[in-house]
Design a protein around this motif. Structure first.
Motif, mmCIF file in Angstrom:
data_model
loop_
_atom_site.group_PDB
_atom_site.id
_atom_site.type_symbol
_atom_site.label_atom_id
_atom_site.label_comp_id
_atom_site.label_asym_id
_atom_site.label_seq_id
_atom_site.Cartn_x
_atom_site.Cartn_y
_atom_site.Cartn_z
ATOM 1 N N ALA A 173 0.811 -1.226 0.000
ATOM 2 C CA ALA A 173 0.000 0.000 0.000
ATOM 3 C C ALA A 173 0.840 1.269 0.000
ATOM 4 O O ALA A 173 0.402 2.315 -0.490
ATOM 5 C CB ALA A 173 -0.941 -0.003 1.202
ATOM 6 N N SER A 174 2.061 1.201 0.542
ATOM 7 C CA SER A 174 2.905 2.394 0.625
ATOM 8 C C SER A 174 3.661 2.696 -0.667
ATOM 9 O O SER A 174 4.354 3.714 -0.757
ATOM 10 C CB SER A 174 3.920 2.236 1.765
ATOM 11 O OG SER A 174 4.809 1.151 1.493
ATOM 12 N N LEU A 175 3.535 1.840 -1.643
ATOM 13 C CA LEU A 175 4.264 2.020 -2.906
ATOM 14 C C LEU A 175 3.485 2.991 -3.792
ATOM 15 O O LEU A 175 2.650 2.597 -4.603
ATOM 16 C CB LEU A 175 4.464 0.666 -3.591
ATOM 17 C CG LEU A 175 5.181 -0.399 -2.734
ATOM 18 C CD1 LEU A 175 5.296 -1.713 -3.500
ATOM 19 C CD2 LEU A 175 6.554 0.098 -2.296
ATOM 20 N N SER A 176 3.752 4.268 -3.625
ATOM 21 C CA SER A 176 2.920 5.314 -4.232
ATOM 22 C C SER A 176 2.984 5.354 -5.748
ATOM 23 O O SER A 176 1.974 5.601 -6.408
ATOM 24 C CB SER A 176 3.284 6.690 -3.656
ATOM 25 O OG SER A 176 4.653 6.974 -3.880
ATOM 26 N N ALA A 177 4.165 5.135 -6.322
ATOM 27 C CA ALA A 177 4.268 5.158 -7.786
ATOM 28 C C ALA A 177 3.488 3.990 -8.386
ATOM 29 O O ALA A 177 2.780 4.141 -9.383
ATOM 30 C CB ALA A 177 5.730 5.103 -8.219
ATOM 31 N N LEU A 178 3.608 2.841 -7.756
ATOM 32 C CA LEU A 178 2.886 1.654 -8.230
ATOM 33 C C LEU A 178 1.386 1.844 -8.090
ATOM 34 O O LEU A 178 0.617 1.510 -9.001
ATOM 35 C CB LEU A 178 3.344 0.429 -7.443
ATOM 36 C CG LEU A 178 2.742 -0.919 -7.825
ATOM 37 C CD1 LEU A 178 3.115 -1.296 -9.253
ATOM 38 C CD2 LEU A 178 3.199 -2.007 -6.854
ATOM 39 N N GLU A 179 0.948 2.403 -6.974
ATOM 40 C CA GLU A 179 -0.479 2.620 -6.759
ATOM 41 C C GLU A 179 -1.026 3.650 -7.741
ATOM 42 O O GLU A 179 -2.138 3.483 -8.271
ATOM 43 C CB GLU A 179 -0.742 3.067 -5.317
ATOM 44 C CG GLU A 179 -2.215 3.294 -4.991
ATOM 45 C CD GLU A 179 -3.089 2.058 -5.162
ATOM 46 O OE1 GLU A 179 -4.296 2.223 -5.423
ATOM 47 O OE2 GLU A 179 -2.572 0.919 -5.047
ATOM 48 N N GLY A 180 -0.266 4.709 -7.997
ATOM 49 C CA GLY A 180 -0.703 5.707 -8.985
ATOM 50 C C GLY A 180 -0.845 5.099 -10.365
ATOM 51 O O GLY A 180 -1.812 5.372 -11.082
ATOM 52 N N TRP A 181 0.127 4.254 -10.730
ATOM 53 C CA TRP A 181 0.056 3.544 -12.009
ATOM 54 C C TRP A 181 -1.185 2.658 -12.047
ATOM 55 O O TRP A 181 -1.913 2.629 -13.045
ATOM 56 C CB TRP A 181 1.336 2.716 -12.198
ATOM 57 C CG TRP A 181 1.230 1.714 -13.291
ATOM 58 C CD1 TRP A 181 1.523 1.891 -14.606
ATOM 59 C CD2 TRP A 181 0.762 0.367 -13.166
ATOM 60 N NE1 TRP A 181 1.258 0.732 -15.311
ATOM 61 C CE2 TRP A 181 0.796 -0.210 -14.444
ATOM 62 C CE3 TRP A 181 0.313 -0.401 -12.095
ATOM 63 C CZ2 TRP A 181 0.399 -1.515 -14.683
ATOM 64 C CZ3 TRP A 181 -0.082 -1.703 -12.320
ATOM 65 C CH2 TRP A 181 -0.028 -2.254 -13.608
ATOM 66 N N PHE A 182 -1.437 1.915 -10.961
ATOM 67 C CA PHE A 182 -2.586 1.014 -10.909
ATOM 68 C C PHE A 182 -3.890 1.774 -11.136
ATOM 69 O O PHE A 182 -4.763 1.318 -11.888
ATOM 70 C CB PHE A 182 -2.626 0.305 -9.555
ATOM 71 C CG PHE A 182 -3.740 -0.694 -9.420
ATOM 72 C CD1 PHE A 182 -3.610 -1.981 -9.906
ATOM 73 C CD2 PHE A 182 -4.937 -0.344 -8.806
ATOM 74 C CE1 PHE A 182 -4.640 -2.908 -9.775
ATOM 75 C CE2 PHE A 182 -5.980 -1.260 -8.679
ATOM 76 C CZ PHE A 182 -5.826 -2.540 -9.166
#
Length: 201
Positions: A173-182
């Motif tokens: 959940a803390s992986l902001s770049a990955l979450e934004g991409w998702f």
């Protein structure tokens, strides 16, 4: 063409790619545990491996394996830029992503969905997957998509396996770049349509 799928399985990736291409196709649901299609056909007569996805052509020929299917579909509609032209480094960088997702992520999830796998083994796999997603997060820091400026077949595949990561509550959940991409992938019309068609929304 017919695309054989199981809701939420790895067949979601070619389903998204198929919608991105705009090609005409029929979606056929498969109960892989029972080995039958929604029309009560013996699925192993279509794909002896018994797995999804499978892409069946009008002449009866069948192509299996998601990575092969998405490449084939992308090459049918090169203007959609789902895979760069043959001979370009960009193409092979996308294939590099597809290979990584297939071998390093996808297969790591399989035991996590199995009751037969020991809990201590599952804990090791979860940690390894979290480390790999952390690496991907770093790769996405300055990118909109995995391959740079264009949504590609690799993005569709990573989105599919990241849905599994969320389902299994991996610590990402803390992986902001990955979450934004998702979230960018999830907002695409093709993805919304695929999820709705598979009953996943």
């Amino acid at each position: 063409m017919k695309l054989f799928f199981k809701p939420g399985a790895c067949s979601l990736s070619p389903h998204i790619v198929m919608l991105e291409t705009g090609l005409d196709f029929t979606l056929v649901r498969v109960d892989t545990a029972a080995g039958i299609t929604e029309q009560q056909e013996d699925y192993r007569r279509i794909n002896p491996k018994g797995k999804v996805p499978a892409l069946q052509f009008d002449d009866g020929t069948v192509l299996t394996e998601g990575v092969a299917i998405v490449q084939y579909l992308a090459d049918l509609k090169p203007d959609r830029q789902l895979l760069a032209p043959t001979g370009t480094l960009a193409r092979y960088q996308t294939l590099e992503w597809l290979s990584f997702i297939s071998s390093e992520l996808h297969k790591g999830f399989s035991p996590l969905f199995s009751d037969a796998a020991p809990d201590d083994y599952k804990a090791v796999l979860r940690q390894l997957l979290e480390e790999k997603f952390t690496w991907i997060d770093g790769e996405l820091k300055d990118k909109q998509w995995l391959s740079g400026l264009h949504f590609s077949a690799a993005d569709a595949y990573l989105f599919t396996v990241m849905r599994w990561a969320k389902l299994l509550k991996l610590n990402i959940a803390s992986l902001s770049a990955l979450e934004g991409w998702f979230q960018r992938v999830a907002a695409r019309p093709s993805v919304i349509e695929a999820l709705e068609a598979e009953g996943l929304n």
